[in-house]
Design a protein around this motif. Structure first.
Motif, short mmCIF file in Angstrom:
data_model
loop_
_atom_site.label_atom_id
_atom_site.label_comp_id
_atom_site.label_asym_id
_atom_site.label_seq_id
_atom_site.Cartn_x
_atom_site.Cartn_y
_atom_site.Cartn_z
N ILE A 41 -7.33 2.04 -11.09
CA ILE A 41 -8.42 3.00 -10.91
C ILE A 41 -8.48 3.49 -9.46
O ILE A 41 -8.51 4.69 -9.19
CB ILE A 41 -9.77 2.37 -11.28
CG1 ILE A 41 -9.85 2.11 -12.79
CG2 ILE A 41 -10.93 3.26 -10.85
CD1 ILE A 41 -11.08 1.32 -13.21
N THR A 42 -8.50 2.54 -8.54
CA THR A 42 -8.64 2.89 -7.13
C THR A 42 -7.47 3.72 -6.64
O THR A 42 -7.65 4.73 -5.94
CB THR A 42 -8.76 1.61 -6.28
OG1 THR A 42 -9.86 0.83 -6.77
CG2 THR A 42 -9.00 1.95 -4.81
N THR A 43 -6.25 3.30 -7.00
CA THR A 43 -5.07 4.03 -6.56
C THR A 43 -5.06 5.44 -7.13
O THR A 43 -4.78 6.42 -6.42
CB THR A 43 -3.78 3.30 -6.98
OG1 THR A 43 -3.79 1.97 -6.46
CG2 THR A 43 -2.54 4.03 -6.48
N TYR A 44 -5.38 5.56 -8.41
CA TYR A 44 -5.38 6.87 -9.05
C TYR A 44 -6.35 7.82 -8.35
O TYR A 44 -6.00 8.96 -8.03
CB TYR A 44 -5.75 6.75 -10.53
CG TYR A 44 -5.78 8.09 -11.21
CD1 TYR A 44 -4.62 8.68 -11.68
CD2 TYR A 44 -6.97 8.82 -11.32
CE1 TYR A 44 -4.63 9.93 -12.26
CE2 TYR A 44 -6.99 10.07 -11.90
CZ TYR A 44 -5.82 10.63 -12.37
OH TYR A 44 -5.83 11.88 -12.93
N GLU A 45 -7.55 7.34 -8.14
CA GLU A 45 -8.58 8.18 -7.55
C GLU A 45 -8.21 8.61 -6.12
O GLU A 45 -8.33 9.77 -5.75
CB GLU A 45 -9.92 7.43 -7.52
CG GLU A 45 -10.40 6.92 -8.87
CD GLU A 45 -10.91 8.03 -9.76
OE1 GLU A 45 -10.71 9.21 -9.41
OE2 GLU A 45 -11.50 7.71 -10.79
N LEU A 46 -7.75 7.66 -5.32
CA LEU A 46 -7.46 7.95 -3.92
C LEU A 46 -6.23 8.85 -3.77
O LEU A 46 -6.21 9.75 -2.92
CB LEU A 46 -7.27 6.65 -3.13
CG LEU A 46 -8.52 5.77 -2.99
CD1 LEU A 46 -8.20 4.49 -2.24
CD2 LEU A 46 -9.63 6.54 -2.28
N VAL A 47 -5.20 8.60 -4.59
CA VAL A 47 -3.99 9.43 -4.52
C VAL A 47 -4.30 10.84 -4.97
O VAL A 47 -3.86 11.82 -4.36
CB VAL A 47 -2.86 8.82 -5.37
CG1 VAL A 47 -1.68 9.80 -5.48
CG2 VAL A 47 -2.38 7.51 -4.76
N LEU A 95 1.90 6.84 -9.46
CA LEU A 95 1.74 5.88 -8.37
C LEU A 95 0.74 4.79 -8.73
O LEU A 95 0.93 3.62 -8.36
CB LEU A 95 1.30 6.61 -7.09
CG LEU A 95 2.37 7.46 -6.41
CD1 LEU A 95 1.79 8.20 -5.21
CD2 LEU A 95 3.55 6.59 -5.96
N ALA A 96 -0.31 5.16 -9.44
CA ALA A 96 -1.30 4.16 -9.86
C ALA A 96 -0.66 3.13 -10.77
O ALA A 96 -0.92 1.93 -10.65
CB ALA A 96 -2.46 4.85 -10.58
N SER A 97 0.21 3.58 -11.67
CA SER A 97 0.88 2.67 -12.57
C SER A 97 1.84 1.75 -11.81
O SER A 97 1.95 0.57 -12.13
CB SER A 97 1.65 3.45 -13.64
OG SER A 97 2.24 2.58 -14.57
N MET A 98 2.52 2.28 -10.81
CA MET A 98 3.45 1.47 -10.03
C MET A 98 2.73 0.33 -9.32
O MET A 98 3.18 -0.82 -9.32
CB MET A 98 4.17 2.34 -8.99
CG MET A 98 5.22 1.59 -8.18
SD MET A 98 6.21 2.68 -7.13
CE MET A 98 4.95 3.27 -5.98
N VAL A 99 1.57 0.63 -8.73
CA VAL A 99 0.78 -0.40 -8.05
C VAL A 99 0.27 -1.43 -9.05
O VAL A 99 0.37 -2.65 -8.83
CB VAL A 99 -0.42 0.24 -7.30
CG1 VAL A 99 -1.37 -0.83 -6.79
CG2 VAL A 99 0.08 1.10 -6.14
N ALA A 100 -0.25 -0.97 -10.18
CA ALA A 100 -0.80 -1.87 -11.18
C ALA A 100 0.26 -2.79 -11.77
O ALA A 100 0.02 -3.98 -12.01
CB ALA A 100 -1.48 -1.07 -12.29
N GLN A 101 1.46 -2.26 -12.00
CA GLN A 101 2.52 -3.05 -12.60
C GLN A 101 3.00 -4.19 -11.71
O GLN A 101 3.46 -5.22 -12.19
CB GLN A 101 3.71 -2.16 -12.98
CG GLN A 101 3.49 -1.37 -14.25
CD GLN A 101 3.14 -2.25 -15.43
OE1 GLN A 101 3.89 -3.16 -15.79
NE2 GLN A 101 2.01 -1.99 -16.06
N SER A 102 2.90 -4.01 -10.41
CA SER A 102 3.30 -5.09 -9.50
C SER A 102 2.43 -6.32 -9.71
O SER A 102 2.85 -7.45 -9.44
CB SER A 102 3.21 -4.62 -8.04
OG SER A 102 1.86 -4.38 -7.68
#
Length: 331
Positions: free
Chosen positions: A107-113, A134-141
């Motif tokens: 959520i945070t990554t999606y919104e900020l990006v 990019l949000a998915s990449m962060v979450a998958q880690s």
């Protein structure tokens, strides 16, 4: 919601409200973040509990050879329920709940990006694709190690022959192990067999599955929402249109990315190291139809997820609006 899973949060917020769009977007800066995160955790957990059985069935269908155990989604549901009870449909769920962390990261990554990209482009599709990917990449880690553990637990019971690992069935006192006892057993076996890299087995396959899935879902979600708004009566609530657009986008994204999702499941559960070799063996044994395995279960799980997530997320954002903005616009 894997992430949408793995986390398909609807109505992207960042960016300036585009007057040409019929459905306005609540922006990141319009939200009271404390309310947003507090309510968000409960909504996400409720949604995951609702759709988890379909996720478990999808995984078992994808990993089984041909139709060795289940003939389809409904057959798998009935057999698991009869042989393992309701608890069988929730194997690995407690471990999977830790993906709530990745959900918040998504959520945070999606919104900020999305907000950052809006400085360079007003095109909603560009913002959706970049931010979603990019949000998915962060979450998958964060998600991959949790998925590896929960998927091994999913394979126990009726489908235990499909897994490399077995949790210890009984404790020293002879009593059945509880959920986290089995989890510790599985984690220890994964570490003993593969070391730390074992928890990231299939990470590349996951990225190749969920980054495109997220990148495809968002632009299609907005596309369907706008098309529906053009067809619907002017007084139709935006939330209804968004609730319809969510599952349409989910079905589209699931269909596009399902082949890689089948490979991802096999890599993680069977302990394979080669995506290409897994692909070749799947094609050799089951043909190209093998790439569609679990698709119906995936769509079944993603459809209610998308509806509930869209409605929940939109409602969450409206509840989290800063007080002075509540009546300022038609959201």
């Amino acid at each position: 919601m894997s992430d949408m899973n793995h986390s398909n949060e609807d109505a992207p917020p960042a960016g300036t409200v585009q007057q040409k769009r019929n459905i306005q977007i609540i922006e990141w800066e319009d939200l009271d973040k404390r309310k947003f995160y507090s309510f968000g955790v409960f909504i996400t957990l409720s949604i995951r509990a609702t759709v988890y059985p379909a996720t478990l069935i999808r995984t078992r269908l994808q990993v089984q050879r041909g139709k060795s155990l289940y003939n389809g989604t409904f057959d798998a549901f009935v057999k698991i329920l009869r042989a393992e009870g309701v608890r069988g449909l929730y194997r690995g769920f407690m471990v999977n709940t830790f993906t709530l962390i990745s959900g918040q990261a998504y959520i945070t990554t999606y919104e900020l990006v999305r907000k950052y990209v809006s400085k360079y482009s007003d095109d909603n599709t560009v913002k959706s694709v970049v931010a979603g990917g990019l949000a998915s990449m962060v979450a998958q880690s964060i998600t991959v190690p949790i998925d590896v553990g929960s998927q091994q637990l999913m394979m126990q019971g009726q489908g235990e022959h499909l897994s490399r690992f077995r949790p210890n069935a009984h404790s020293e006192a002879g009593k059945p192990r509880r959920v986290f006892g089995q989890t510790r057993s599985i984690v220890a076996q994964i570490f003993a067999a593969d070391g730390l890299p074992g928890f990231y087995r299939g990470a590349l396959a996951s990225l190749l599955t969920y980054i495109p899935n997220s990148a495809v879902w968002w632009p299609f979600y907005h596309f369907y929402a706008e098309q529906l708004s053009n067809l619907a009566p002017s007084g139709c609530p935006h939330l209804v249109l968004q609730a319809m657009a969510g599952p349409l986008a989910a079905a589209t994204a699931s269909t596009v990315t399902n082949p890689m999702d089948v490979i991802r499941a096999r890599v993680q559960v069977e302990g394979r190291s080669s995506i290409t070799e897994t692909f070749r063996q799947l094609i050799k044994e089951e043909g190209f139809w093998g790439m569609t395995k679990g698709l119906s279960a995936r769509i079944i799980s993603s459809t209610p997820t998308a509806i509930v997530m869209v409605v929940g997320y939109e409602s969450l954002k409206k509840l989290s609006l800063r007080p002075e903005l509540v009546d300022s616009r038609h959201w």
